[in-house]
Motif scaffolding. Sequence first.
Motif, short mmCIF file in Angstrom:
data_model
loop_
_atom_site.label_atom_id
_atom_site.label_comp_id
_atom_site.label_asym_id
_atom_site.label_seq_id
_atom_site.Cartn_x
_atom_site.Cartn_y
_atom_site.Cartn_z
N LYS A 8 -12.11 28.22 -6.02
CA LYS A 8 -10.75 28.00 -5.52
C LYS A 8 -10.42 26.51 -5.70
O LYS A 8 -11.17 25.65 -5.24
CB LYS A 8 -10.63 28.35 -4.04
CG LYS A 8 -11.51 29.52 -3.58
CD LYS A 8 -11.05 30.84 -4.09
CE LYS A 8 -11.89 31.98 -3.46
NZ LYS A 8 -11.49 33.30 -3.95
N ALA A 23 -3.92 22.53 -13.80
CA ALA A 23 -3.86 23.79 -13.04
C ALA A 23 -3.98 24.99 -13.97
O ALA A 23 -4.71 25.95 -13.69
CB ALA A 23 -2.57 23.84 -12.24
N GLU A 24 -3.28 24.94 -15.09
CA GLU A 24 -3.31 26.06 -16.03
C GLU A 24 -4.68 26.19 -16.69
O GLU A 24 -5.16 27.31 -16.91
CB GLU A 24 -2.21 25.88 -17.08
CG GLU A 24 -0.81 26.06 -16.49
CD GLU A 24 0.30 25.82 -17.49
OE1 GLU A 24 -0.01 25.26 -18.58
OE2 GLU A 24 1.46 26.17 -17.20
N ALA A 27 -7.16 27.69 -14.17
CA ALA A 27 -6.89 29.12 -14.01
C ALA A 27 -7.39 29.90 -15.23
O ALA A 27 -7.97 30.99 -15.09
CB ALA A 27 -5.40 29.34 -13.81
N GLN A 32 -9.00 30.39 -9.08
CA GLN A 32 -7.74 30.63 -8.38
C GLN A 32 -7.19 29.26 -8.02
O GLN A 32 -7.91 28.44 -7.43
CB GLN A 32 -7.95 31.46 -7.13
CG GLN A 32 -8.37 32.90 -7.39
CD GLN A 32 -8.60 33.64 -6.08
OE1 GLN A 32 -9.74 33.82 -5.65
NE2 GLN A 32 -7.51 34.05 -5.44
N VAL A 33 -5.94 29.00 -8.35
CA VAL A 33 -5.41 27.64 -8.26
C VAL A 33 -4.13 27.58 -7.44
O VAL A 33 -3.18 28.32 -7.70
CB VAL A 33 -5.14 27.05 -9.66
CG1 VAL A 33 -4.68 25.60 -9.55
CG2 VAL A 33 -6.38 27.15 -10.55
N LYS A 45 3.03 32.54 -11.48
CA LYS A 45 1.71 33.19 -11.48
C LYS A 45 1.02 32.98 -12.83
O LYS A 45 1.69 32.90 -13.85
CB LYS A 45 1.88 34.67 -11.17
CG LYS A 45 2.35 34.94 -9.76
CD LYS A 45 2.41 36.42 -9.46
CE LYS A 45 2.84 36.67 -8.01
NZ LYS A 45 2.91 38.11 -7.69
N PRO A 46 -0.30 32.84 -12.79
CA PRO A 46 -1.21 33.09 -11.66
C PRO A 46 -1.33 31.93 -10.68
O PRO A 46 -2.09 32.03 -9.71
CB PRO A 46 -2.54 33.34 -12.34
CG PRO A 46 -2.49 32.46 -13.55
CD PRO A 46 -1.06 32.52 -14.02
N LEU A 47 -0.64 30.82 -10.91
CA LEU A 47 -0.71 29.69 -9.99
C LEU A 47 0.07 29.99 -8.72
O LEU A 47 1.07 30.70 -8.74
CB LEU A 47 -0.14 28.43 -10.66
CG LEU A 47 -0.71 28.05 -12.02
CD1 LEU A 47 -0.01 26.82 -12.57
CD2 LEU A 47 -2.21 27.83 -11.94
#
Length: 251
Positions: A8, A23-24, A27, A32-33, A45-47
């Motif tokens: 995480k 962040a990308e 992920a 999980q970010v 999403k998925p952020l």
Amino acid sequence: MSDFEGLKALVTGGASGIGRATAELLAARGAQVAVLDLDPAPVDKPLLGFRADVSDDASVREAVAAAVTELGGLDIVVNNAGVGAQGTVEDNDDAEWHRVLDINVVGMVRVARAALPHLRRSQHAAIVNTCSIGATAGLPQRALYCASKGAVYSLTLAMAADHVREGIRVNCVNPGTADTPWIGRLLDAADDPAAERAALEARQPTGRLVSAAEVAGAIAYLASPLSGATTGTSLAVDGGMQGLRLRPVGQ
């Protein structure tokens, strides 16, 4: 790669630029970010996006708590939020010095302070601070910015010493001039944007600006469990600006 599978992560200033690229990437490699930003609207999403102002302790604590609840824990913090500043020591008043230092330095303190109780429960705890070439090289017209990043560099070393025996690694990346929205705004405001870009590119031995993705790759390296023996380190991502001294072209 899937080295972040099950971990995480929290990235501040993650809605654009280096933060968004980081962040990308995390992920994509299995994490999980959660992204903390003044304006998390661009985050999708998925952020997971959370609004936070790193200059406000209550805002940071609330956002970190909400992110940890949503993620179900916390292993990695990327302290990336910050602002730029131009000028010599004569060009910014006390209020601007306090504002920039409060965001760039104390902002990282606030985030780390809120995150540490959660990181202590992780088996792969890591903090990565976004520093700058300005911490280790004198850049013209960047006195305030360089002072703030010099403080981030020293803060990183001190945090690494404080928390190494708790199993929390702390490192920083030192980007050179990166092709980010802030640099884009500086170029747009220049009298001759093309000439200014050429000058910024020329001072890096590679002859180009650093990309956000390249900085993100360095952050991911330092944050990864594969780098479990790396702490108290600054990683230059500056096109060779810090360490290389090239002869003029043709000589």
